[in-house]
Every structure is written in C-alpha cells, then in structure tokens.
Design a protein around this motif. Structure first.
Motif, mmCIF file in Angstrom:
data_model
loop_
_atom_site.group_PDB
_atom_site.id
_atom_site.type_symbol
_atom_site.label_atom_id
_atom_site.label_comp_id
_atom_site.label_asym_id
_atom_site.label_seq_id
_atom_site.Cartn_x
_atom_site.Cartn_y
_atom_site.Cartn_z
ATOM 1 N N GLN A 21 5.717 6.118 -2.942
ATOM 2 C CA GLN A 21 4.656 5.149 -3.197
ATOM 3 C C GLN A 21 5.099 3.732 -2.851
ATOM 4 O OE1 GLN A 21 3.922 6.201 -7.359
ATOM 5 N NE2 GLN A 21 1.882 6.944 -6.797
ATOM 6 N N PRO A 59 6.045 3.543 1.772
ATOM 7 C CA PRO A 59 5.221 4.540 2.467
ATOM 8 C C PRO A 59 5.377 4.582 3.986
ATOM 9 C CG PRO A 59 3.892 2.648 1.882
ATOM 10 C CD PRO A 59 5.241 2.418 1.263
ATOM 11 N N LEU A 83 1.038 8.618 2.914
ATOM 12 C CA LEU A 83 0.696 8.488 1.497
ATOM 13 C C LEU A 83 0.884 9.814 0.770
ATOM 14 C CD1 LEU A 83 -2.394 6.107 1.358
ATOM 15 C CD2 LEU A 83 0.040 5.590 1.443
#
Length: 203
Positions: free
Chosen positions: A20, A23, A42
């Motif tokens: 996260q 990315p 993602l």
C-alpha cells in the motif's frame, strides 16, 4: 530473494502495508529472455488473503508474455540508501540499507468491466490525496472510451511472498542513532530511510 534471518519480513501485515505504501512495482516475466515493466500495482483484500491488480499498455512488448496462468515476479521497493561507517564510533564496513517485497503471482486477464473498475480505484486512490482531485467519473467519457482499448488489465494472484527490511538491526545503538542523524541531514530519500531505521529500531 536473499533473506538473512535478522532482516526477514514475511509477516502478512508488514507485506500488505508495504504494498500500500510502495505501489510502484517492477513486473518481471519470461519470454525468450527476461522482460520488465514499471507499473503501479494495487492490492485488494486483507493481509491474510489478497490479490493484486494493474494494467499494461497494449503496445508494450511484455504484454505478449501475459496469459492466464503466466507466472510473474512483482518487486516492490521501499526507501534505500548508503550508510557510511564513518558515522560509527569505531572503524567498520559501510553498508546499504533497504526494504523490499517480492511476490510471485499468476496472471488472470481482466474483463473490460473489471479493467474499468480497476482504473476507477487506481485513479481515486491517488486523487484522494490531491488538493483539488479529479476523480475517474469526472474525466470526459469519450476520453475514457478511447483509452480503454489501448490497455490490458490483469489480476495477479500471489503464491509466494517474501519481504525484507535491512535497517541496521543488530548494530550498536549509538551507531544507529548517529546514522539516523546523518541521514536526516540528507536528501528526501535519506530522510525517509532515517525514519524507517528509527521505527525498526524503536528509537
């Protein structure tokens, strides 16, 4: 991935958060030779059970290697930098600190609808951080319709996950603190590395 035990970071929560926070990945696949593309990737799901998604330009030669079931390697890299032993209390060998996650995954090509939903999530994820965001649904419809046929979206379902954070664990506390002090006086990446070293060593 080379993982000395003291730097090993295979904890699912660490992996999930790392992706996260970092990315932009390098995607490696095999044709007649190894090929790589740098793309945002993602994550969807939970730390214990997640899949990844991204897209690639149709004119990218690497697309030919991406079929359902194809194995890819995704490399996510965190902050990194040189740490000089001249910062230590005694003479020693200099080193390089860094963090990274490697994920071996299998490809599943997205439908057009899945691609569109993925693009919406991608744009909205990063536009949320802008002062005056331009969300996916606010982009002119014809522009989106013209763009979709030019790219291919895919899911990446992990089957091997490895993480590492080499952040001066095991060094003398005074040398760690000195390294942090010197890095905090450097460029933006050195400052981020100093922050990671500080957090890893509870300083």
């Amino acid at each position: 991935m080379y993982q000395p035990q003291q730097y090993k970071k295979d904890d699912p929560e660490f992996i999930f958060k790392f992706i996260q926070n970092h990315p932009f990945a390098t995607m490696v696949s095999q044709s007649n030779n190894l090929m790589a593309t740098h793309i945002p990737v993602l994550v969807e799901g939970r730390a214990q059970n997640f899949k990844l998604y991204a897209h690639i330009a149709n004119h990218n030669e690497q697309l030919k290697t991406l079929k359902d079931g194809t194995e890819i390697l995704l490399i996510f890299q965190g902050t990194q930098g040189y740490v000089s032993s001249s910062w230590y209390t005694e003479k020693d060998i200099s080193t390089w600190d860094y963090s990274a996650v490697h994920i071996n995954a299998r490809i599943k090509i997205q439908t057009t609808k899945e691609l569109e939903n993925s693009l919406k999530k991608l744009v909205n994820t990063f536009e949320n951080k802008q002062n005056s965001p331009l969300f996916y649904d606010e982009i002119p419809q014809q522009m989106l319709l013209d763009h979709l046929p030019l790219i291919t979206g895919f899911w990446a379902e992990p089957f091997k996950i490895k993480g590492i954070a080499k952040l001066h664990q095991g060094y003398k506390k005074e040398d760690i603190k000195s390294s942090i002090d010197h890095l905090e006086k450097g460029d933006w990446q050195q400052k981020l590395l100093a922050k990671d070293i500080k957090e890893e060593n509870d300083l």
